[in-house]
Enzyme design. Structure first.
Site, PDB file in Angstrom:
ATOM      1  N   ASP A   1     -16.666 -41.547  -1.188  1.00  0.00           N
ATOM      2  CA  ASP A   1     -15.516 -40.573  -0.982  1.00  0.00           C
ATOM      3  C   ASP A   1     -15.805 -39.107  -1.636  1.00  0.00           C
ATOM      4  O   ASP A   1     -15.800 -39.293  -3.063  1.00  0.00           O
ATOM      5  CB  ASP A   1     -14.153 -40.985  -1.517  1.00  0.00           C
TER       6      ASP A   1
ATOM      7  N   TYR B   1     -14.029 -30.898  -4.560  1.00  0.00           N
ATOM      8  CA  TYR B   1     -14.646 -31.460  -5.631  1.00  0.00           C
ATOM      9  C   TYR B   1     -15.818 -30.700  -6.166  1.00  0.00           C
ATOM     10  O   TYR B   1     -16.486 -31.118  -7.049  1.00  0.00           O
ATOM     11  CB  TYR B   1     -14.873 -32.898  -5.372  1.00  0.00           C
TER      12      TYR B   1
ATOM     13  N   LYS C   1     -13.481 -34.054   2.660  1.00  0.00           N
ATOM     14  CA  LYS C   1     -12.124 -33.597   3.257  1.00  0.00           C
ATOM     15  C   LYS C   1     -12.021 -32.169   3.102  1.00  0.00           C
ATOM     16  O   LYS C   1     -12.652 -31.285   2.617  1.00  0.00           O
ATOM     17  CB  LYS C   1     -10.957 -33.951   1.996  1.00  0.00           C
TER      18      LYS C   1
ATOM     19  N   HIS D   1      -7.210 -32.578   3.644  1.00  0.00           N
ATOM     20  CA  HIS D   1      -6.934 -32.981   2.053  1.00  0.00           C
ATOM     21  C   HIS D   1      -5.470 -32.905   1.673  1.00  0.00           C
ATOM     22  O   HIS D   1      -5.034 -33.913   0.866  1.00  0.00           O
ATOM     23  CB  HIS D   1      -7.641 -31.886   1.223  1.00  0.00           C
TER      24      HIS D   1
HETATM   25  N1  LIG Z   1      -6.991 -37.322  -1.501  1.00  0.00           N
HETATM   26  C1  LIG Z   1      -6.493 -36.968  -2.604  1.00  0.00           C
HETATM   27  O1  LIG Z   1      -5.635 -36.009  -2.828  1.00  0.00           O
HETATM   28  C2  LIG Z   1      -7.220 -37.539  -3.748  1.00  0.00           C
HETATM   29  C3  LIG Z   1      -6.684 -37.314  -5.164  1.00  0.00           C
HETATM   30  C4  LIG Z   1      -7.142 -38.113  -6.216  1.00  0.00           C
HETATM   31  C5  LIG Z   1      -8.054 -38.793  -6.132  1.00  0.00           C
HETATM   32  N2  LIG Z   1      -8.779 -38.967  -4.863  1.00  0.00           N
HETATM   33  C6  LIG Z   1      -9.975 -40.025  -4.585  1.00  0.00           C
HETATM   34  O2  LIG Z   1      -9.860 -41.240  -5.152  1.00  0.00           O
HETATM   35  C7  LIG Z   1     -10.660 -41.304  -6.162  1.00  0.00           C
HETATM   36  C8  LIG Z   1     -10.047 -42.173  -7.341  1.00  0.00           C
HETATM   37  O3  LIG Z   1      -8.945 -41.614  -7.818  1.00  0.00           O
HETATM   38  P1  LIG Z   1      -9.012 -40.930  -9.346  1.00  0.00           P
HETATM   39  O4  LIG Z   1     -10.567 -40.755  -9.779  1.00  0.00           O
HETATM   40  O5  LIG Z   1      -8.004 -40.139  -9.643  1.00  0.00           O
HETATM   41  O6  LIG Z   1      -8.913 -42.565 -10.196  1.00  0.00           O
HETATM   42  P2  LIG Z   1      -9.110 -43.909 -10.489  1.00  0.00           P
HETATM   43  O7  LIG Z   1      -9.983 -44.605  -9.699  1.00  0.00           O
HETATM   44  O8  LIG Z   1      -7.816 -44.591 -10.110  1.00  0.00           O
HETATM   45  O9  LIG Z   1      -9.375 -44.220 -12.060  1.00  0.00           O
HETATM   46  C9  LIG Z   1     -10.505 -43.570 -12.330  1.00  0.00           C
HETATM   47  C10 LIG Z   1     -10.893 -44.004 -13.995  1.00  0.00           C
HETATM   48  O10 LIG Z   1     -10.629 -45.086 -14.145  1.00  0.00           O
HETATM   49  C11 LIG Z   1     -11.808 -45.597 -14.946  1.00  0.00           C
HETATM   50  N3  LIG Z   1     -12.330 -46.583 -14.523  1.00  0.00           N
HETATM   51  C12 LIG Z   1     -12.887 -46.901 -13.316  1.00  0.00           C
HETATM   52  N4  LIG Z   1     -13.435 -48.312 -13.139  1.00  0.00           N
HETATM   53  C13 LIG Z   1     -12.924 -48.909 -14.390  1.00  0.00           C
HETATM   54  C14 LIG Z   1     -13.212 -50.115 -14.872  1.00  0.00           C
HETATM   55  N5  LIG Z   1     -13.613 -51.065 -14.180  1.00  0.00           N
HETATM   56  N6  LIG Z   1     -12.645 -50.375 -16.197  1.00  0.00           N
HETATM   57  C15 LIG Z   1     -12.281 -49.395 -16.775  1.00  0.00           C
HETATM   58  N7  LIG Z   1     -12.198 -48.184 -16.417  1.00  0.00           N
HETATM   59  C16 LIG Z   1     -12.542 -47.968 -15.214  1.00  0.00           C
HETATM   60  C17 LIG Z   1     -12.849 -44.379 -14.607  1.00  0.00           C
HETATM   61  O11 LIG Z   1     -13.717 -44.112 -15.923  1.00  0.00           O
HETATM   62  P3  LIG Z   1     -15.202 -44.211 -16.038  1.00  0.00           P
HETATM   63  O12 LIG Z   1     -15.700 -42.993 -15.229  1.00  0.00           O
HETATM   64  O13 LIG Z   1     -15.280 -43.909 -17.455  1.00  0.00           O
HETATM   65  O14 LIG Z   1     -15.541 -45.559 -15.155  1.00  0.00           O
HETATM   66  C18 LIG Z   1     -11.856 -43.303 -14.501  1.00  0.00           C
HETATM   67  O15 LIG Z   1     -11.363 -42.587 -15.814  1.00  0.00           O
HETATM   68  C19 LIG Z   1     -11.166 -40.013  -6.678  1.00  0.00           C
HETATM   69  O16 LIG Z   1     -12.306 -39.874  -7.146  1.00  0.00           O
HETATM   70  C20 LIG Z   1     -11.181 -39.166  -5.228  1.00  0.00           C
HETATM   71  O17 LIG Z   1     -12.424 -39.681  -4.416  1.00  0.00           O
HETATM   72  C21 LIG Z   1      -8.431 -38.538  -3.675  1.00  0.00           C
END
Ligand SMILES: NC(=O)c1ccc[n+]([C@@H]2O[C@H](COP(=O)([O-])OP(=O)(O)OC[C@H]3O[C@@H](n4cnc5c(N)ncnc54)[C@H](OP(=O)(O)O)[C@@H]3O)[C@@H](O)[C@H]2O)c1
Length: 287
Positions: free
Chosen positions: A45, A50, A75, A108
């Site tokens: 994704d 980004y 997006k 998005h």
């Molecule tokens: N459509 C939208 O508006 C929108 C908005 C936000 C996000 N997104 C998408 O959703 C994805 C995920 O959301 P997000 O990046 O906000 O947050 P997330 O995936 O909920 O959390 C990411 C955080 O969790 C940590 N993490 C991941 N796996 C882990 C594990 N097994 N144990 C411990 N820590 C862990 C990562 O650190 P490490 O890197 O150190 O593992 C990072 O700090 C984004 O990357 C993006 O692609 C879309």
């Protein structure tokens, strides 16, 4: 988890688990894609916003797995609110990733980020944006098209006049912050919900109440949160560049009981996403 998939309303198959890439730069994204694919991920994704589509493309082309086996989402920028801007941005995404088609292209946000959840709903503009998405679908530039951050009335606005129905809505959905009514509305309309920030952008990892339930199943808080979203019928796209976390996040072979699912639905809402609270998706505004 790698073999588990959903079928979109147009028959396209999407892996339930994908890799999020927000906040990774081009180089990090390229390496993360290669690592993830070698571990077994087939779904990535990204987004125009980004600024890492070039890196994601590089990772895809150097990962050793055929293009057709990968599922790539990107997006359209939240600020692109007319036909030409959307069409041009899709062509730019294809060029940056060196792809002939994108598996899933989504809008998005219904509003530009600086006006996120404000009064102007951009209903007319989003109809025009959707027309450009439909044309990208018809010309084969996208195998599936959808929405992100759309609320029920934003979706109803599209459903009032679509030619091709949106196939997904990607929204914030994690333990302590699960928009159950919106999820139900989407699912009733055959729109697959993708959960972004499924582990609350990392903020939930030290929540004591959730940790007690995770311990009961012998899993980490991250795994419990991912499994919770999967059991709600959602796609999950946890972000990590750490191969160890990638492996852990795919190891979801356990079942949360109905009683624990109810408890998790009612965990007190996270009010503060820490240093990232200024992002619109976490309640703040990017200016
Ligand atoms: N459509 C939208 O508006 C929108 C908005 C936000 C996000 N997104 C998408 O959703 C994805 C995920 O959301 P997000 O990046 O906000 O947050 P997330 O995936 O909920 O959390 C990411 C955080 O969790 C940590 N993490 C991941 N796996 C882990 C594990 N097994 N144990 C411990 N820590 C862990 C990562 O650190 P490490 O890197 O150190 O593992 C990072 O700090 C984004 O990357 C993006 O692609 C879309």
């Amino acid at each position: 988890m790698f073999n588990e998939t959903y079928e979109l309303s147009n028959g396209v198959i999407i892996p339930k688990l994908g890799l999020g890439t927000w906040l990774l730069d081009d180089e990090q994204a390229a390496q993360a894609v290669r690592d993830a694919v070698s571990i077994g991920y087939r779904h990535i994704d990204t987004a125009q916003a980004y600024m890492n589509e070039t890196g994601v493309g590089k990772g895809m082309h150097s990962c050793g797995v055929a293009r057709e086996e990968l599922f790539i989402t990107t997006k359209v920028a939240a600020e692109a609110k007319n036909y030409d801007a959307v069409t041009q941005s899709i062509d730019e995404s294809l060029a940056k990733m060196r792809l002939d088609y994108i598996d899933l292209m989504i809008i998005h946000s219904p509003q530009p980020w600086s006006e996120f959840r404000e009064e102007n709903r951009y209903f007319e503009e989003n109809k025009e944006v959707w027309k450009a998405m439909e044309d990208a679908y018809k010309t084969g530039k996208a195998k599936a098209i959808g929405l992100s951050n759309f609320l029920q009335d934003d979706i109803e606005n599209i459903l009032a006049s679509y030619e091709i129905k949106p196939m997904v809505n990607q929204i914030l959905a994690h333990v302590s912050n699960t928009p159950l009514e919106l999820i139900e509305f989407c699912q009733k309309n055959d729109i697959l919900v993708e959960a972004y920030s499924p582990i609350a952008h990392g903020v939930i990892l030290d929540n004591g109440e959730v940790k007690v339930i995770a311990d009961k199943y012998g899993v980490s808080v991250a795994q419990l949160c991912l499994r919770y979203d999967i059991q709600l019928g959602l796609v999950v796209i946890p972000k990590t560049a750490n191969p160890n976390h990638m492996r852990i996040n795919a190891d979801l072979d356990f079942v949360i009981s109905d009683a624990d699912m109810e408890t998790l639905k009612n965990v007190e809402a996270i009010q503060n996403y820490g240093e990232h609270s200024f992002f619109p998706v976490f309640g703040g505004k990017l200016k």
